[in-house]
Enzyme design. Structure first.
Site, PDB file in Angstrom:
ATOM      1  N   GLU A  94       0.798  -1.236   0.000  1.00 20.50           N
ATOM      2  CA  GLU A  94       0.000   0.000   0.000  1.00 20.50           C
ATOM      3  C   GLU A  94       0.826   1.279   0.000  1.00 20.50           C
ATOM      4  O   GLU A  94       0.974   1.955   1.020  1.00 20.50           O
ATOM      5  CB  GLU A  94      -0.971   0.015   1.180  1.00 20.50           C
ATOM      6  CG  GLU A  94      -1.957  -1.130   1.125  1.00 20.50           C
ATOM      7  CD  GLU A  94      -3.135  -0.950   2.053  1.00 20.50           C
ATOM      8  OE1 GLU A  94      -3.072  -0.110   2.950  1.00 20.50           O
ATOM      9  OE2 GLU A  94      -4.131  -1.658   1.863  1.00 20.50           O
ATOM     10  N   GLU A 148      -5.766  -8.287   0.110  1.00 23.92           N
ATOM     11  CA  GLU A 148      -6.539  -7.961   1.311  1.00 23.92           C
ATOM     12  C   GLU A 148      -7.959  -7.599   0.916  1.00 23.92           C
ATOM     13  O   GLU A 148      -8.174  -6.885  -0.071  1.00 23.92           O
ATOM     14  CB  GLU A 148      -5.982  -6.737   2.074  1.00 23.92           C
ATOM     15  CG  GLU A 148      -4.694  -6.959   2.776  1.00 23.92           C
ATOM     16  CD  GLU A 148      -4.223  -5.718   3.539  1.00 23.92           C
ATOM     17  OE1 GLU A 148      -5.047  -4.851   3.887  1.00 23.92           O
ATOM     18  OE2 GLU A 148      -3.006  -5.630   3.772  1.00 23.92           O
TER      19      GLU A 148
HETATM   20  C1  PNW Z   1      -4.919  -1.765   5.081  1.00 24.55           C
HETATM   21  N1  PNW Z   1      -8.003   3.839   3.916  1.00 24.55           N
HETATM   22  O1  PNW Z   1      -4.881  -0.436   5.475  1.00 24.55           O
HETATM   23  C2  PNW Z   1      -3.610  -2.346   5.594  1.00 24.55           C
HETATM   24  O2  PNW Z   1      -2.827  -2.976   4.629  1.00 24.55           O
HETATM   25  C3  PNW Z   1      -3.759  -3.197   6.811  1.00 24.55           C
HETATM   26  O3  PNW Z   1      -2.543  -3.216   7.522  1.00 24.55           O
HETATM   27  C4  PNW Z   1      -4.912  -2.705   7.633  1.00 24.55           C
HETATM   28  O4  PNW Z   1      -5.008  -3.313   8.887  1.00 24.55           O
HETATM   29  C5  PNW Z   1      -6.158  -2.939   6.818  1.00 24.55           C
HETATM   30  O5  PNW Z   1      -6.082  -2.342   5.528  1.00 24.55           O
HETATM   31  C6  PNW Z   1      -7.430  -2.454   7.479  1.00 24.55           C
HETATM   32  O6  PNW Z   1      -7.356  -1.075   7.687  1.00 24.55           O
HETATM   33  C7  PNW Z   1      -5.714   0.556   5.035  1.00 24.55           C
HETATM   34  O7  PNW Z   1      -8.087   4.818   4.702  1.00 24.55           O
HETATM   35  C8  PNW Z   1      -5.898   1.631   5.894  1.00 24.55           C
HETATM   36  O8  PNW Z   1      -8.621   3.832   2.813  1.00 24.55           O
HETATM   37  C9  PNW Z   1      -6.635   2.706   5.509  1.00 24.55           C
HETATM   38  C10 PNW Z   1      -7.226   2.731   4.271  1.00 24.55           C
HETATM   39  C11 PNW Z   1      -7.073   1.650   3.398  1.00 24.55           C
HETATM   40  C12 PNW Z   1      -6.312   0.579   3.797  1.00 24.55           C
END
Ligand code: PNW
Length: 452
Positions: free
Chosen positions: A170, A358
């Site tokens: 990410e 994911e």
């Molecule tokens: C992902 N957003 O994070 C990460 O890869 C994980 O480590 C995390 O625990 C999971 O998704 C759930 O949050 C994100 O704000 C965090 O759009 C924020 C966003 C997207 C993905």
């Protein structure tokens, strides 16, 4: 795999790869053990006010000691693959220099345990826990080179057993959300010229990593990354809105996935950034565009788009206060995102293979009297999202597998332990793991290889 005719309208291809995902800092704990070096997230989570309720990854799920239990959970689910990440600072405590054998031993134990259980290890090299020994963090171009060295070292050590490696997780999260809006470590709010430079260092690190892995890996190693491009869904499924969706996908992700899959920055991106555009060196774009064996997508939230009479040819429709969403405020519900994410990436860039690295959701369901979590809302979310992924398989898109986020409740970054994504409940006092209703559902889905 790709394009194989489904047995019936609800089935997945016979060799579809079902998995679960986690990440080092979110589950391991053991932050001072066996020579692990300090990371940005250790510092950030110990800074008052930065994470909800002051949560840290000091203990998390204690997987550093309980990884055998984690493997048992995976076995009981019947998954064929497990996506985990390596804590860079366990391998190189200060980010570079002399490797730490004890840190590597941990991942060797994990990998060997997974293989003994018949589960394919899918390894991510960087899921945000950056060694603080790398001064300047992602602001420094040197960090990209240090990442390349670390990636090559790991490939040399594990590719006798690990066949799938993702460089980084990410890009948007460890660049923009960390250095521009500042919700994630190191929590900075820098001007755009610096943010664009950080983005460039991120994609460059990926490219250097790909090259280093290829140079060091055994034959048969597949290399990719796990990215979270902003995902677009056509407001109406007509040719004009579908075309607008592809344009939005390409333009809005110009600094990350588009740069990686095209080996260049779009003129529109460079023009929009003007004097704040990233400074590059000769050869950077070629490295950034290094060919990949697969692209992995982390998909949670949809953005609806329509064809419009604007300079770009599209308009992104805003999320509304009452748009449906799950427990995390950013997690809008739109199961079509899984189909359109795969379809737009496939149509635009024709990668050989696509994985969902994911997908999942936070939910607030309480522990019931009998000690179990009945998370029917998470089951609803997963069933709907997977219905749309199944459509992508039926239509022949090269979607190889799906990793559910997450195997178990864990440290959810700035949300601490207030937003939980697990299909296993973790009691953070006793560290006991208990399957939720969603784990029962996922086991049944995997067993039948069919939507249930
Ligand atoms: C992902 N957003 O994070 C990460 O890869 C994980 O480590 C995390 O625990 C999971 O998704 C759930 O949050 C994100 O704000 C965090 O759009 C924020 C966003 C997207 C993905």
């Amino acid at each position: 795999s790709s394009g194989a005719a489904a047995a019936d309208a609800l089935s997945f291809p016979a060799d579809f790869l079902w998995g679960c995902a986690t990440a080092s800092y979110q589950i391991e704990g053991g932050v001072k053990e066996d020579g692990r070096g300090e990371t940005n997230w250790d510092v950030f989570s110990h800074t008052p006010g930065k994470t909800r309720d002051g949560g840290t990854g000091d203990v998390a799920c204690d997987s550093y000691h309980r990884y055998k239990e984690d493997i048992e959970l995976l076995k009981a689910l019947g998954v064929k693959a497990y996506r985990f990440s390596v804590a860079w600072s366990r391998i190189f405590p200060s980010g570079r220099g002399k490797p730490n054998q004890k840190g590597l031993d941990y991942y060797n134990r994990l990998i060997d345990g997974l293989l003994a259980a018949g589960i394919e290890p899918h390894m991510t090299l960087f899921h945000w826990d950056l060694p603080t020994g790398l001064e300047g963090g992602w602001q420094s171009r040197d960090t990209a080179y240090a990442f390349g060295d670390y990636a090559g070292y790991m490939a040399g050590k594990v590719t006798d057993r690990v066949k799938h490696i993702m460089t980084v997780n990410e890009l948007r999260c460890f660049t923009d959300l960390s250095y521009m809006t500042g919700g994630k470590a190191p929590g900075l709010k820098l001007p755009m010229a610096e943010v664009n430079q950080i983005r460039h260092h991120g994609v460059l690190a990926h490219g250097l990593g790909v090259q280093a892995i290829r140079a060091a890996a055994r034959a048969g190693t597949e290399v990719g990354l796990a990215d979270n491009p902003t995902i677009f869904v056509p407001a109406i499924e007509t040719p004009e809105h579908i075309a607008a969706t592809g344009k939005a996908m390409r333009e809005e992700n110009a600094m990350f996935l588009t740069a990686i899959l095209e080996g260049r920055y779009l003129e529109s991106y460079l023009a929009a950034q003007g004097k704040d555009a990233p400074k590059m060196k000769a050869g950077d774009m070629k490295l950034i565009g290094s060919p990949l064996d697969f692209v992995s997508l982390n998909i949670y939230t949809p953005n609806f788009v329509r064809a419009a009479d604007t300079a770009s040819g599209y308009e992104i429709l805003p999320h509304l206060a009452n748009s449906p969403r799950m427990a995390s405020p950013w997690l809008y519900v739109g199961p079509e995102a899984l189909y359109w994410g795969v379809r737009t990436v496939s149509d635009l860039w024709k990668p050989k293979k696509i994985y969902i690295s994911e997908n999942g959701t936070s939910a607030d369901d309480p522990v019931a009297q009998d000690g179990k979590v009945y998370d029917a809302d998470r089951v609803m979310y997963l069933r709907n999202y997977l219905t749309h992924l199944q459509r992508a398989t039926r239509e022949g898109y090269p979607i190889e597998g799906y990793f559910l986020w997450s195997l178990m409740d864990n440290f959810e970054w700035e949300d601490g332990y207030t937003k939980l994504f697990g299909i296993h409940h973790v009691d953070f006092k006793t560290l006991k793991r208990t399957p939720k209703l969603s784990a029962d559902w996922y086991r049944e889905l995997i067993r039948t290889n069919r939507l249930v």
